[in-house]
Design a protein around this motif. Sequence first.
Motif, PDB file in Angstrom:
ATOM      1  N   ALA A 167      -5.953  -0.552  26.782  1.00  0.00           N
ATOM      2  CA  ALA A 167      -6.704  -1.026  25.623  1.00  0.00           C
ATOM      3  C   ALA A 167      -8.169  -0.700  25.859  1.00  0.00           C
ATOM      4  CB  ALA A 167      -6.515  -2.519  25.416  1.00  0.00           C
ATOM      5  N   PHE A 168      -8.821  -0.184  24.842  1.00  0.00           N
ATOM      6  CA  PHE A 168     -10.222   0.224  24.929  1.00  0.00           C
ATOM      7  C   PHE A 168     -11.090  -0.811  24.214  1.00  0.00           C
ATOM      8  CE2 PHE A 168      -7.705   3.995  25.436  1.00  0.00           C
ATOM      9  CZ  PHE A 168      -8.346   4.679  26.464  1.00  0.00           C
ATOM     10  N   PHE A 169     -12.182  -1.180  24.862  1.00  0.00           N
ATOM     11  CA  PHE A 169     -13.079  -2.205  24.353  1.00  0.00           C
ATOM     12  C   PHE A 169     -14.459  -1.602  24.089  1.00  0.00           C
ATOM     13  CE2 PHE A 169      -9.822  -4.363  26.674  1.00  0.00           C
ATOM     14  CZ  PHE A 169      -9.616  -5.557  26.006  1.00  0.00           C
ATOM     15  N   GLU A 170     -15.005  -1.939  22.947  1.00  0.00           N
ATOM     16  CA  GLU A 170     -16.396  -1.615  22.629  1.00  0.00           C
ATOM     17  C   GLU A 170     -17.077  -2.920  22.248  1.00  0.00           C
ATOM     18  OE1 GLU A 170     -18.878   0.582  19.109  1.00  0.00           O
ATOM     19  OE2 GLU A 170     -17.109   1.639  19.868  1.00  0.00           O
ATOM     20  N   THR A 223     -15.376  -6.990  34.910  1.00  0.00           N
ATOM     21  CA  THR A 223     -16.816  -7.193  34.791  1.00  0.00           C
ATOM     22  C   THR A 223     -17.480  -5.828  34.784  1.00  0.00           C
ATOM     23  OG1 THR A 223     -16.723  -9.298  35.967  1.00  0.00           O
ATOM     24  CG2 THR A 223     -18.872  -8.233  35.807  1.00  0.00           C
ATOM     25  N   VAL A 224     -18.245  -5.553  33.750  1.00  0.00           N
ATOM     26  CA  VAL A 224     -18.908  -4.256  33.626  1.00  0.00           C
ATOM     27  C   VAL A 224     -20.367  -4.487  33.269  1.00  0.00           C
ATOM     28  CG1 VAL A 224     -16.818  -3.005  32.971  1.00  0.00           C
ATOM     29  CG2 VAL A 224     -18.232  -4.039  31.191  1.00  0.00           C
ATOM     30  N   CYS A 255     -15.483   0.054  27.724  1.00  0.00           N
ATOM     31  CA  CYS A 255     -14.658   0.005  28.917  1.00  0.00           C
ATOM     32  C   CYS A 255     -13.199   0.006  28.493  1.00  0.00           C
ATOM     33  CB  CYS A 255     -14.982  -1.221  29.770  1.00  0.00           C
ATOM     34  SG  CYS A 255     -14.777  -2.790  28.903  1.00  0.00           S
ATOM     35  N   SER A 256     -12.298   0.175  29.455  1.00  0.00           N
ATOM     36  CA  SER A 256     -10.874   0.147  29.144  1.00  0.00           C
ATOM     37  C   SER A 256     -10.143  -0.691  30.170  1.00  0.00           C
ATOM     38  CB  SER A 256     -10.289   1.556  29.101  1.00  0.00           C
ATOM     39  OG  SER A 256     -10.275   2.144  30.386  1.00  0.00           O
ATOM     40  N   PHE A 257      -9.018  -1.244  29.749  1.00  0.00           N
ATOM     41  CA  PHE A 257      -8.184  -2.079  30.610  1.00  0.00           C
ATOM     42  C   PHE A 257      -6.811  -1.435  30.700  1.00  0.00           C
ATOM     43  CE2 PHE A 257      -5.070  -5.467  31.229  1.00  0.00           C
ATOM     44  CZ  PHE A 257      -5.612  -6.154  32.312  1.00  0.00           C
ATOM     45  N   GLY A 258      -6.409  -1.044  31.908  1.00  0.00           N
ATOM     46  CA  GLY A 258      -5.088  -0.472  32.132  1.00  0.00           C
ATOM     47  C   GLY A 258      -4.123  -1.556  32.569  1.00  0.00           C
ATOM     48  N   PHE A 259      -3.045  -1.704  31.847  1.00  0.00           N
ATOM     49  CA  PHE A 259      -2.119  -2.792  32.150  1.00  0.00           C
ATOM     50  C   PHE A 259      -1.393  -2.557  33.480  1.00  0.00           C
ATOM     51  CE2 PHE A 259      -2.872  -3.312  27.652  1.00  0.00           C
ATOM     52  CZ  PHE A 259      -2.965  -4.684  27.532  1.00  0.00           C
ATOM     53  N   ARG A 260      -0.936  -1.351  33.693  1.00  0.00           N
ATOM     54  CA  ARG A 260      -0.186  -1.103  34.925  1.00  0.00           C
ATOM     55  C   ARG A 260      -1.092  -1.191  36.152  1.00  0.00           C
ATOM     56  NH1 ARG A 260       3.789   2.967  32.378  1.00  0.00           N
ATOM     57  NH2 ARG A 260       5.392   1.516  31.657  1.00  0.00           N
ATOM     58  N   GLU A 261      -2.349  -0.760  36.001  1.00  0.00           N
ATOM     59  CA  GLU A 261      -3.276  -0.872  37.118  1.00  0.00           C
ATOM     60  C   GLU A 261      -3.556  -2.326  37.478  1.00  0.00           C
ATOM     61  OE1 GLU A 261      -4.963   2.700  34.771  1.00  0.00           O
ATOM     62  OE2 GLU A 261      -3.456   1.133  34.513  1.00  0.00           O
TER      63      GLU A 261
END
Length: 578
Positions: free
Chosen positions: A196-199, A226-227, A236-242
């Motif tokens: 999921a990509f966040f702006e 935290t960015v 930023c992006s959030f990788g679920f599997r990571e």
Amino acid sequence: MEEILRAELPNPGFARENWKTLNGVWEFAFDPEDRYQPMGIEKVPFDKTITVPFCYESELSGIHTDTPSRSVWYRREFTVTQQELAGAVLLHFGAVDHVARIWINGAYVGCHEGGFTSFEWEVSQYLKPGVNTLVVKAEDSYSQELPRGKQMWAREPRSCFYRNTTGIWQSVWLEFTGRDYITDIRITPDLDQNRAFFEIRTVNEDTPAQIMLTIRKEAEVLGTMTVGAGGRRTCCSFGFRENGVNSVFDLYWTPEFPNLLDVEVKLVRDGQVLDTVNTYFGMRKIHVCGERIFLNNSLLYQRLVLDQGYWPEGLMTAPSDEAIRKDVELTKAMGFNGARKHQKIEDPRYYYWADKLGLLVWGEMPSNYDFTPEGQRMFLSELQAFVKRDYNHPCIISWIPFNESWGVHQIVGDPMQKAFVKAGYYLLKSLDNTRLVGSNDGWEQLELTDFCGIHDYDITPDNFASRYADIEETMRGSVNFKPVYAKGEIYNGSPIMITEMGGVKLKNDGGWGYNQDMDNEDSMVEYLRGIMQAIRGHGRVRGFCYTQLTDVQQETNGLLDGERVPKVPLEVLRSIFG
């Protein structure tokens, strides 16, 4: 103590803990000749009261008159504390039709144009501890240049056009936060990459800060991030599997399993939390491949109902949050998996309940009816605001910019009008490439569209097979005496849907409907079963939209009456549409 209608959190998709409603009883004045602003707002004779957020034309406003007034005025007092004034104070309006001008304690704050979309100002500089006075002037007209949707441009409603809505018709509220605060959160799911990509946008860019995100499914924390805040815009992006989420499929949002992921976004500087916003999103993908539509990479057949979003006592404003939820629940109970919100940008609470309960939604831009440069400007401005406000809702899977050539009546022969429809399509694609976009739904369509939506109120159980036996010929021909495609345009091989049909009513209901009257409930059920079997049996029709959910004023072709009482038992309707 005053009982406040519509006191719930107005926008669950962008929520702060510290807020207060300004709904309730306000002072009110008519200004039919638009006299008072040049004289000074202190000269306005506030000789009436009105219940906000209901327009004065509605019963729930306490005024309930269709008397036209070029301008109307609102005034109320509210209190803020010294502690609340320590940071930013945001004054929010859900919607004011059509132009709103705002004063606080006699000082002019600003002006907003657009009758369907929300707006806000940071107003701490105008406030003082204790009692403050808010004045709102709303200006409206019968102009066909305005995006007005189903509001009749004459004084008397007729056929499928309804009574007008003037002034404040969605909630008004205050939010309290830090001096630096979050202004926008845009979340884009990517199922294929399990990310999921966040702006995130903030009000200031000059001082360093951090963005802290926490993603949850119900009580379970799926991950934190935290960015560094990179100026006013942080991506930023959030990788679920990571982050150790292996079963991503269990997170997908569908009508059957409307999984929502909660997100807490904090703006932090030197360990101090300046602002906290709670939002949510759904892992959902919609796309077209050839003649088929896919939801989360699985074949989707859309069973939609046309929903005008009107209530007898509140007009465009629901009498309660429970009434909004009930509409979503009734839609699902009748067997539909989606709703086309027709000619209305809805209250955010509707999209919230559709997200939460699992209902697909088509977002449709309210039409204007005169093709002018000014009308084009207002239309495109409000269309952009619509997408910006409601981008994160997983329920919304399609944008419909134009309907049945309304506002572009000469599209068949006018290259400027055709260019404007193309501009609307490309604008939507530039703002949001994650959803389907139509062109001119109904007829006189353009080749530039993600699907072909046909409006056909002449089809019956007996004639459907012959009318659509040769679908290629249908695409080259006409329905309802209108060509399916505008001159010079051809069918592009995209999915075909019957996006308006039905419109039948019971003979005893009186009023107006698109189609023949049914003698009784049994004849209505026979018609509905027959037409649904015919449409769903066609191998190349990928869905339908039945007209319509409820009766609205003089239009009595709803499956429910205006009070939401079914005309046919819900279980029977579910067996037909489900």
